[in-house]
Scaffold this active site. Structure first.
Site, short mmCIF file in Angstrom:
data_model
loop_
_atom_site.label_atom_id
_atom_site.label_comp_id
_atom_site.label_asym_id
_atom_site.label_seq_id
_atom_site.Cartn_x
_atom_site.Cartn_y
_atom_site.Cartn_z
N GLY A 1 -0.70 27.12 18.87
CA GLY A 1 -0.08 25.83 19.08
C GLY A 1 1.08 25.52 18.15
O GLY A 1 1.92 26.37 17.85
N TYR B 1 -11.88 11.55 16.00
CA TYR B 1 -10.53 12.12 15.85
C TYR B 1 -9.56 11.07 15.33
O TYR B 1 -8.81 11.32 14.38
CB TYR B 1 -10.06 12.67 17.19
CG TYR B 1 -8.64 13.17 17.20
CD1 TYR B 1 -8.34 14.47 16.78
CD2 TYR B 1 -7.59 12.35 17.62
CE1 TYR B 1 -7.02 14.93 16.79
CE2 TYR B 1 -6.28 12.81 17.63
CZ TYR B 1 -6.01 14.10 17.21
OH TYR B 1 -4.71 14.54 17.21
N SER C 1 -1.33 11.76 13.92
CA SER C 1 -1.30 11.50 15.36
C SER C 1 -1.05 10.01 15.58
O SER C 1 -1.38 9.18 14.73
CB SER C 1 -2.63 11.90 16.00
OG SER C 1 -2.69 11.48 17.34
#
Length: 281
Positions: A17, A170, A147
């Site tokens: 990734g 998360y 994020s």
């Protein structure tokens, strides 16, 4: 900051990734790239592939499972013992919302909720242990890959033992990483080491996104461009304590600016990774 061709950069989670693409781009710029992952054979293939694609021989492989504080500590010790300098630390490795456990709560080898352990506690410990090397290499940079998916931390149930949700796990771990970034920026203000964090792109076509069955929106190239900017852009020399959405500076979730919450998280983290005991010896 030194030119990339003279810099040493550690990228965690660099066998797939964004991490792998970032490591490849750094190798193209002739940086010495320390490639981290947790799978030995995948690491060997990654080094071979990056070397073949870029022609770089300035690559080194480091295996460690960041779900283990012992292995995280050993990784920091090995980096510090094998390198005289570290110009950039990119904390990129992470566990997504659905990987591992298939929606069920999973614990790390230390008994902590897995996403909190890998996405936050590991970079917390790794960074703290590598600060002396980063400071000795100043000007240096810490780049934390967070994020836009953020959720406040419930200090009464940080390990989410009640009503577990992989998404919540998360998102709170990614907010914790932002809070760490802001703390580091303040602590290192006079050392020449900066700390910034970013949302590199939305649903890039990485293994994490594919395994979650999510339709990609941004390209990996978008993530590489956004992250490389924090790694090497001369215009960001001395800029610290910022959160970026791709290349635009934005505000993180409100709890990240709550000094009491950050202090509470910092004390909890030091206790969980064993730093308090170490500091009080």
């Amino acid at each position: 900051m030194r030119p990339l061709s003279e810099s040493t950069v550690l990228v965690t989670g660099a066998t797939d990734g964004l991490g792998r693409a970032l490591a490849t781009e750094l190798a193209r710029h002739e940086a010495t790239v320390l490639v981290h992952g947790r799978n030995e054979s995948r690491g060997a293939r990654t080094l071979n592939d990056i070397g073949a694609e870029t022609g770089s021989r300035k690559l080194a492989w480091y295996r460690a499972d960041l779900g283990s504080l012992h292995e995280t500590r050993a990784l920091a010790e090995r980096i510090a013992s094998e390198h005289e300098r570290l110009d950039v630390l990119v904390n990129n490795a992470g566990v997504g919302t659905t990987l591992l456990g298939n929606g069920r709560r999973v614990e790390s080898s230390d008994g902590y909720e897995l996403r909190f352990a890998v996405n936050y506690l590991a970079p917390f410990l790794l960074t703290r242990l590598l600060v002396p090397l980063l400071t000795a290499s100043a000007p240096a940079r810490i780049v934390n890959v967070s994020s836009a998916g953020q959720a406040p931390i419930d200090f009464d149930d940080v390990m989410l033992q009640h009503g577990y949700s992989g998404v919540q796990a998360y998102c709170q771990s990614k907010l914790a990483l932002v809070m760490l970034t802001f703390d580091l920026a303040e602590e290192l203000a006079d050392t020449g080491v900066t700390a910034n964090c970013l949302h590199p792109g939305t649903y890039m076509p990485t293994k994490m996104v594919r395994d979650a069955g999510i339709q990609p929106l941004d390209s990996v190239e978008t993530g590489v461009h956004s992250t490389m900017r924090l790694v090497a852009d001369p215009e960001l020399e001395g800029v610290s304590g910022r959160y970026f959405d791709r290349v635009s500076e934005v505000r993180a979730l409100g709890q990240a600016y709550d000094l009491a919450a950050r202090a509470r998280l910092r004390e909890l983290s030091e206790r969980l990774v064993g730093l308090l005991a170490q500091l009080n010896r």
